[in-house]
Design an enzyme around this catalytic site. Structure first.
Site, PDB file in Angstrom:
ATOM      1  N   GLY A   1     -13.544  28.200 -65.202  1.00  0.00           N
ATOM      2  CA  GLY A   1     -14.319  29.041 -65.560  1.00  0.00           C
ATOM      3  C   GLY A   1     -13.971  29.981 -66.697  1.00  0.00           C
TER       4      GLY A   1
ATOM      5  N   LYS B   1     -22.736  39.514 -61.061  1.00  0.00           N
ATOM      6  CA  LYS B   1     -24.273  39.876 -60.154  1.00  0.00           C
ATOM      7  C   LYS B   1     -24.041  40.506 -59.169  1.00  0.00           C
ATOM      8  CE  LYS B   1     -25.383  34.883 -62.243  1.00  0.00           C
ATOM      9  NZ  LYS B   1     -24.905  33.868 -61.213  1.00  0.00           N
TER      10      LYS B   1
ATOM     11  N   GLU C   1     -11.387  36.201 -62.666  1.00  0.00           N
ATOM     12  CA  GLU C   1     -12.675  35.330 -62.803  1.00  0.00           C
ATOM     13  C   GLU C   1     -13.610  35.609 -63.761  1.00  0.00           C
ATOM     14  OE1 GLU C   1     -13.450  32.665 -61.875  1.00  0.00           O
ATOM     15  OE2 GLU C   1     -13.854  33.551 -59.826  1.00  0.00           O
TER      16      GLU C   1
ATOM     17  N   ASP D   1     -20.099  27.524 -67.115  1.00  0.00           N
ATOM     18  CA  ASP D   1     -20.374  25.531 -67.523  1.00  0.00           C
ATOM     19  C   ASP D   1     -22.073  25.627 -66.748  1.00  0.00           C
ATOM     20  OD1 ASP D   1     -19.005  25.687 -65.515  1.00  0.00           O
ATOM     21  OD2 ASP D   1     -19.785  23.505 -64.913  1.00  0.00           O
TER      22      ASP D   1
ATOM     23  N   ARG E   1     -19.376  25.418 -71.744  1.00  0.00           N
ATOM     24  CA  ARG E   1     -18.295  26.297 -72.104  1.00  0.00           C
ATOM     25  C   ARG E   1     -17.865  26.814 -73.195  1.00  0.00           C
ATOM     26  NH1 ARG E   1     -16.596  25.582 -66.328  1.00  0.00           N
ATOM     27  NH2 ARG E   1     -16.230  23.804 -65.535  1.00  0.00           N
TER      28      ARG E   1
HETATM   29  P1  IMP Z   1     -19.571  32.722 -55.883  1.00  0.00           P
HETATM   30  O1  IMP Z   1     -18.096  32.216 -55.254  1.00  0.00           O
HETATM   31  O2  IMP Z   1     -20.958  32.757 -55.894  1.00  0.00           O
HETATM   32  O3  IMP Z   1     -19.235  34.248 -56.003  1.00  0.00           O
HETATM   33  O4  IMP Z   1     -18.985  31.488 -57.568  1.00  0.00           O
HETATM   34  C1  IMP Z   1     -18.225  31.986 -58.276  1.00  0.00           C
HETATM   35  C2  IMP Z   1     -18.191  31.006 -58.807  1.00  0.00           C
HETATM   36  O5  IMP Z   1     -19.765  30.172 -59.294  1.00  0.00           O
HETATM   37  C3  IMP Z   1     -17.918  30.673 -59.759  1.00  0.00           C
HETATM   38  O6  IMP Z   1     -16.618  31.534 -60.933  1.00  0.00           O
HETATM   39  C4  IMP Z   1     -18.399  29.987 -61.070  1.00  0.00           C
HETATM   40  O7  IMP Z   1     -17.756  28.874 -60.994  1.00  0.00           O
HETATM   41  C5  IMP Z   1     -19.211  29.156 -60.268  1.00  0.00           C
HETATM   42  N1  IMP Z   1     -21.276  30.408 -61.451  1.00  0.00           N
HETATM   43  C6  IMP Z   1     -21.760  31.314 -60.044  1.00  0.00           C
HETATM   44  N2  IMP Z   1     -22.686  31.906 -61.107  1.00  0.00           N
HETATM   45  C7  IMP Z   1     -22.589  31.251 -61.939  1.00  0.00           C
HETATM   46  C8  IMP Z   1     -23.389  31.649 -63.244  1.00  0.00           C
HETATM   47  O8  IMP Z   1     -24.418  32.125 -63.341  1.00  0.00           O
HETATM   48  N3  IMP Z   1     -23.134  30.817 -64.208  1.00  0.00           N
HETATM   49  C9  IMP Z   1     -22.032  29.515 -64.423  1.00  0.00           C
HETATM   50  N4  IMP Z   1     -21.026  29.211 -62.929  1.00  0.00           N
HETATM   51  C10 IMP Z   1     -21.866  29.787 -62.069  1.00  0.00           C
END
Ligand code: IMP
Length: 175
Positions: free
Chosen positions: A45, A131, A99, A159, A165
């Site tokens: 991402g 978020k 990130e 994505d 993307r």
């Molecule tokens: P975490 O481990 O829950 O913090 O999520 C991180 C990863 O989830 C990011 O690097 C993204 O690849 C994916 N991700 C989280 N939220 C979104 C979103 O709203 N859209 C797309 N990808 C997301």
């Protein structure tokens, strides 16, 4: 904009993202002046954000990319993913993680723990999006682009099921 079965509406226009990327880069240039940091972007991402950010970095630096394995195993704490692709010796390095988005913070938890285990000198995170309402881990994110509502977003590298993307702007799912 429609991707597969979902509709998305504009959240952050390209100009606003570009201005923010510039601000983040200026801050990092200032904070890391005189050091030789190692930037590590988390694929997939962050590829567009990393490219745009690094073009504005004027430090003597190295750039690398890692990915979290699709291999996962269930434990009492949920899904455990493994970090793959660290080829550099990160011992005693000033590492800056790039990130795209920090959602629950689980990904960053894994990455930070791994880097600290390997004896980095310092580690900070630059994340274009955060978020805050979704964050379940206490993660210290030094450089935050935008705090956004807890809704799914796509574009600028992010994505939905592999698609979406390749846009300059960021879009949010229509409720
Ligand atoms: P975490 O481990 O829950 O913090 O999520 C991180 C990863 O989830 C990011 O690097 C993204 O690849 C994916 N991700 C989280 N939220 C979104 C979103 O709203 N859209 C797309 N990808 C997301």
């Amino acid at each position: 904009m429609k991707i597969k079965d979902k509709t998305f509406t504009p959240l952050l226009p390209a100009e606003e993202i570009a201005a923010k990327v510039n601000t983040l880069a200026r801050q990092i240039n200032k904070d890391y002046k005189g050091t030789k940091p190692l930037f590590i972007a988390i694929l997939n991402g962050s590829f567009i954000f990393a490219a745009d950010l690094l073009k504005e970095i004027d430090l003597e630096c190295e750039v690398s990319f890692v990915k979290l394995s699709s291999y996962s195993e269930m434990t009492s704490s949920g899904t455990v993913k493994e970090l793959i692709g660290i080829n550099e010796n990160i011992f005693n390095r000033d590492v800056i993680i790039i990130e795209d988005i920090v959602d629950t913070g689980n990904t960053m938890r894994v990455v930070l723990d791994e880097f600290r285990d390997r004896g980095v000198k310092s580690v900070e995170i630059v994340s274009l999006l955060v978020k805050p309402e979704a964050l379940v881990n206490s993660i210290d994110i030094k450089y935050v682009g935008f705090e956004i509502p807890n809704k799914f977003v796509v574009g600028y590298g992010l994505d939905y099921d592999g698609f979406g993307r390749n846009t300059k702007a960021i879009y949010q799912i229509k409720a």
